[in-house]
Scaffold this motif. Structure first.
Motif, PDB file in Angstrom:
ATOM      1  N   ALA A 130      16.443  -3.436  44.101  1.00 47.45           N
ATOM      2  CA  ALA A 130      15.760  -3.939  45.298  1.00 47.45           C
ATOM      3  C   ALA A 130      14.665  -2.972  45.746  1.00 47.45           C
ATOM      4  O   ALA A 130      13.556  -3.383  46.115  1.00 47.45           O
ATOM      5  CB  ALA A 130      16.766  -4.154  46.422  1.00 47.45           C
ATOM      6  N   MET A 131      14.959  -1.667  45.711  1.00 46.10           N
ATOM      7  CA  MET A 131      13.956  -0.679  46.132  1.00 46.10           C
ATOM      8  C   MET A 131      12.790  -0.611  45.159  1.00 46.10           C
ATOM      9  O   MET A 131      11.620  -0.549  45.572  1.00 46.10           O
ATOM     10  CB  MET A 131      14.604   0.699  46.269  1.00 46.10           C
ATOM     11  CG  MET A 131      15.496   0.846  47.479  1.00 46.10           C
ATOM     12  SD  MET A 131      15.863   2.576  47.874  1.00 46.10           S
ATOM     13  CE  MET A 131      16.627   3.121  46.339  1.00 46.10           C
ATOM     14  N   PHE A 132      13.087  -0.634  43.862  1.00 42.91           N
ATOM     15  CA  PHE A 132      12.006  -0.543  42.876  1.00 42.91           C
ATOM     16  C   PHE A 132      11.137  -1.801  42.908  1.00 42.91           C
ATOM     17  O   PHE A 132       9.914  -1.721  42.723  1.00 42.91           O
ATOM     18  CB  PHE A 132      12.583  -0.329  41.472  1.00 42.91           C
ATOM     19  CG  PHE A 132      13.346   0.968  41.320  1.00 42.91           C
ATOM     20  CD1 PHE A 132      13.128   2.025  42.186  1.00 42.91           C
ATOM     21  CD2 PHE A 132      14.290   1.128  40.314  1.00 42.91           C
ATOM     22  CE1 PHE A 132      13.826   3.219  42.053  1.00 42.91           C
ATOM     23  CE2 PHE A 132      14.998   2.315  40.171  1.00 42.91           C
ATOM     24  CZ  PHE A 132      14.763   3.368  41.045  1.00 42.91           C
ATOM     25  N   TYR A 133      11.769  -2.936  43.121  1.00 40.74           N
ATOM     26  CA  TYR A 133      11.006  -4.189  43.230  1.00 40.74           C
ATOM     27  C   TYR A 133      10.117  -4.144  44.467  1.00 40.74           C
ATOM     28  O   TYR A 133       8.978  -4.631  44.447  1.00 40.74           O
ATOM     29  CB  TYR A 133      11.971  -5.378  43.305  1.00 40.74           C
ATOM     30  CG  TYR A 133      11.286  -6.722  43.373  1.00 40.74           C
ATOM     31  CD1 TYR A 133      10.521  -7.199  42.309  1.00 40.74           C
ATOM     32  CD2 TYR A 133      11.400  -7.534  44.497  1.00 40.74           C
ATOM     33  CE1 TYR A 133       9.891  -8.437  42.368  1.00 40.74           C
ATOM     34  CE2 TYR A 133      10.785  -8.768  44.567  1.00 40.74           C
ATOM     35  CZ  TYR A 133      10.021  -9.217  43.500  1.00 40.74           C
ATOM     36  OH  TYR A 133       9.399 -10.433  43.560  1.00 40.74           O
ATOM     37  N   TYR A 177       5.475  -4.038  48.225  1.00 43.07           N
ATOM     38  CA  TYR A 177       4.709  -3.107  49.048  1.00 43.07           C
ATOM     39  C   TYR A 177       3.223  -3.046  48.690  1.00 43.07           C
ATOM     40  O   TYR A 177       2.367  -2.955  49.587  1.00 43.07           O
ATOM     41  CB  TYR A 177       5.316  -1.702  49.012  1.00 43.07           C
ATOM     42  CG  TYR A 177       4.675  -0.806  50.050  1.00 43.07           C
ATOM     43  CD1 TYR A 177       4.939  -0.977  51.410  1.00 43.07           C
ATOM     44  CD2 TYR A 177       3.755   0.183  49.671  1.00 43.07           C
ATOM     45  CE1 TYR A 177       4.327  -0.183  52.365  1.00 43.07           C
ATOM     46  CE2 TYR A 177       3.148   0.983  50.627  1.00 43.07           C
ATOM     47  CZ  TYR A 177       3.429   0.793  51.966  1.00 43.07           C
ATOM     48  OH  TYR A 177       2.817   1.574  52.911  1.00 43.07           O
ATOM     49  N   PRO A 178       2.851  -3.101  47.410  1.00 46.16           N
ATOM     50  CA  PRO A 178       1.411  -3.127  47.108  1.00 46.16           C
ATOM     51  C   PRO A 178       0.693  -4.298  47.780  1.00 46.16           C
ATOM     52  O   PRO A 178      -0.438  -4.149  48.243  1.00 46.16           O
ATOM     53  CB  PRO A 178       1.374  -3.256  45.579  1.00 46.16           C
ATOM     54  CG  PRO A 178       2.622  -2.569  45.138  1.00 46.16           C
ATOM     55  CD  PRO A 178       3.653  -2.939  46.179  1.00 46.16           C
ATOM     56  N   LEU A 233       8.924 -11.826  48.925  1.00 48.74           N
ATOM     57  CA  LEU A 233       9.750 -11.792  50.137  1.00 48.74           C
ATOM     58  C   LEU A 233      10.931 -12.744  49.992  1.00 48.74           C
ATOM     59  O   LEU A 233      12.057 -12.419  50.367  1.00 48.74           O
ATOM     60  CB  LEU A 233       8.892 -12.179  51.349  1.00 48.74           C
ATOM     61  CG  LEU A 233       9.502 -11.913  52.726  1.00 48.74           C
ATOM     62  CD1 LEU A 233       9.848 -10.446  52.904  1.00 48.74           C
ATOM     63  CD2 LEU A 233       8.532 -12.368  53.819  1.00 48.74           C
ATOM     64  N   GLU A 234      10.686 -13.892  49.414  1.00 51.50           N
ATOM     65  CA  GLU A 234      11.753 -14.867  49.203  1.00 51.50           C
ATOM     66  C   GLU A 234      12.786 -14.350  48.202  1.00 51.50           C
ATOM     67  O   GLU A 234      13.969 -14.689  48.299  1.00 51.50           O
ATOM     68  CB  GLU A 234      11.165 -16.198  48.718  1.00 51.50           C
ATOM     69  CG  GLU A 234      12.188 -17.267  48.351  1.00 51.50           C
ATOM     70  CD  GLU A 234      13.130 -17.639  49.499  1.00 51.50           C
ATOM     71  OE1 GLU A 234      14.265 -18.088  49.208  1.00 51.50           O
ATOM     72  OE2 GLU A 234      12.742 -17.474  50.671  1.00 51.50           O
ATOM     73  N   VAL A 235      12.348 -13.533  47.264  1.00 53.05           N
ATOM     74  CA  VAL A 235      13.279 -12.954  46.285  1.00 53.05           C
ATOM     75  C   VAL A 235      14.325 -12.087  46.998  1.00 53.05           C
ATOM     76  O   VAL A 235      15.505 -12.101  46.634  1.00 53.05           O
ATOM     77  CB  VAL A 235      12.519 -12.130  45.225  1.00 53.05           C
ATOM     78  CG1 VAL A 235      13.495 -11.375  44.321  1.00 53.05           C
ATOM     79  CG2 VAL A 235      11.629 -13.040  44.381  1.00 53.05           C
ATOM     80  N   PHE A 236      13.893 -11.350  47.991  1.00 53.72           N
ATOM     81  CA  PHE A 236      14.842 -10.531  48.745  1.00 53.72           C
ATOM     82  C   PHE A 236      15.852 -11.406  49.475  1.00 53.72           C
ATOM     83  O   PHE A 236      17.028 -11.059  49.556  1.00 53.72           O
ATOM     84  CB  PHE A 236      14.101  -9.631  49.744  1.00 53.72           C
ATOM     85  CG  PHE A 236      13.480  -8.432  49.113  1.00 53.72           C
ATOM     86  CD1 PHE A 236      14.240  -7.299  48.842  1.00 53.72           C
ATOM     87  CD2 PHE A 236      12.137  -8.435  48.749  1.00 53.72           C
ATOM     88  CE1 PHE A 236      13.678  -6.187  48.232  1.00 53.72           C
ATOM     89  CE2 PHE A 236      11.570  -7.331  48.132  1.00 53.72           C
ATOM     90  CZ  PHE A 236      12.345  -6.207  47.877  1.00 53.72           C
TER      91      PHE A 236
END
Length: 286
Positions: free
Chosen positions: A153-156, A162-163, A207-210
């Motif tokens: 989750a953090m790497f994604y 974030y970019p 965002l939906e992936v999260f």
């Protein structure tokens, strides 16, 4: 010799009666007096020892208040109950003294004696290190499968979401550069505007992936309690207010749940980010 012997005996006899009471009288009060003193002296060190063992090692954090990357570590340090100090290094990250320790001139940065070079930057790496060092499984589980999902989750987030967020918000925040900008701040304003709009439109998908994958019906990515990935995600979403991005309802509820769960640990650093966003928006509307 007989005289000497007879002289010694009376003295010995006289000494024995006098010596016994003297010893008993002196020993009893001394013993009584020593017991209370022993109790007092024993309590004080144990209290100090307990305080020292309960207190986590001191931590020095160099940070910038308007930044969500910095907000991430500030929230984590508070939520984890880490004893730490914060230094606002706004305008000083390229000073010779700072660059000597941190040639990447980045924030947040922690200083810790246990680190090979004494310092560490990058918000996710800092949280991972501190969670590992202090055994904070509540925020970063040790079980390989659960930890892998937090890491993923953090790497994604830092690689994909974030970019987009940075590209969409940095121009509005008056930050000098954003991910993907050609030549940093030398790109033509028209190109910046185009990239900003494209990035804002692209945010919805990751965002939906999260929501659908990493949370998967749970309150947080970490389950019932926020993980370090949740702290990083919530901080990232704070920046979207500067472009009036319309978050989906689940994201609004998620952020509210994060703040409710973490309380002041979240609200105080978030307040600095929100205050800066309110300031730049007021300047833009002036």
């Amino acid at each position: 010799m007989a005289k000497t012997a007879t002289a010694k005996k009376p003295v010995a006899k006289a000494a024995k009666p006098g010596a016994k009471p003297a010893v008993k009288a002196a020993a009893k009060p001394a013993a009584k007096a020593a017991k209370p003193a022993a109790k007092v002296s024993a309590k004080k060190p144990s209290a100090k020892a307990k305080a020292k063992s309960a207190k986590k090692p001191g931590l020095s954090l160099s940070m910038l208040k308007p930044s969500v990357n910095n907000m991430t570590v500030r929230v984590f340090a508070r939520a984890a109950g880490l004893d730490h100090s914060e230094t606002d290094v706004w305008g000083h990250t390229r000073s010779p003294e700072y660059m000597a320790r941190n040639p990447a001139h980045l924030t947040p940065m922690i200083e810790d004696k246990g680190l090979p070079r004494g310092v560490l930057w990058e918000s996710c790496a800092i949280m991972q290190y501190l969670a590992n060092k202090h055994g904070l499984e509540k925020f970063y589980p040790k079980a390989p499968a659960k930890r892998a999902m937090i890491d993923s989750a953090m790497f994604y987030l830092i690689g994909t979401l974030y970019p987009y967020v940075a590209r969409a918000t940095y121009p509005a925040l008056n930050f000098p550069q954003y991910a993907g900008e050609v030549g940093h701040s030398d790109a033509h304003p028209d190109k910046k505007s185009e990239a900003q709009k494209t990035a804002a439109a692209a945010i919805a998908e990751p965002l939906e992936v999260f929501h659908s994958f990493f949370r998967d019906g749970k309150p947080f990515i970490g389950g019932k309690n926020p993980s370090i990935a949740d702290i990083r995600l919530a901080a990232t979403l704070e920046f979207l207010a500067v472009i009036d991005y319309e978050l989906p309802n689940w994201a609004k509820e998620y952020m509210a749940a994060m703040e409710k769960k973490l309380g002041k640990a979240y609200a105080e650093p978030a307040g600095d980010v929100r205050g800066y966003i309110a300031y730049v928006k007021s300047q833009a509307n002036a």
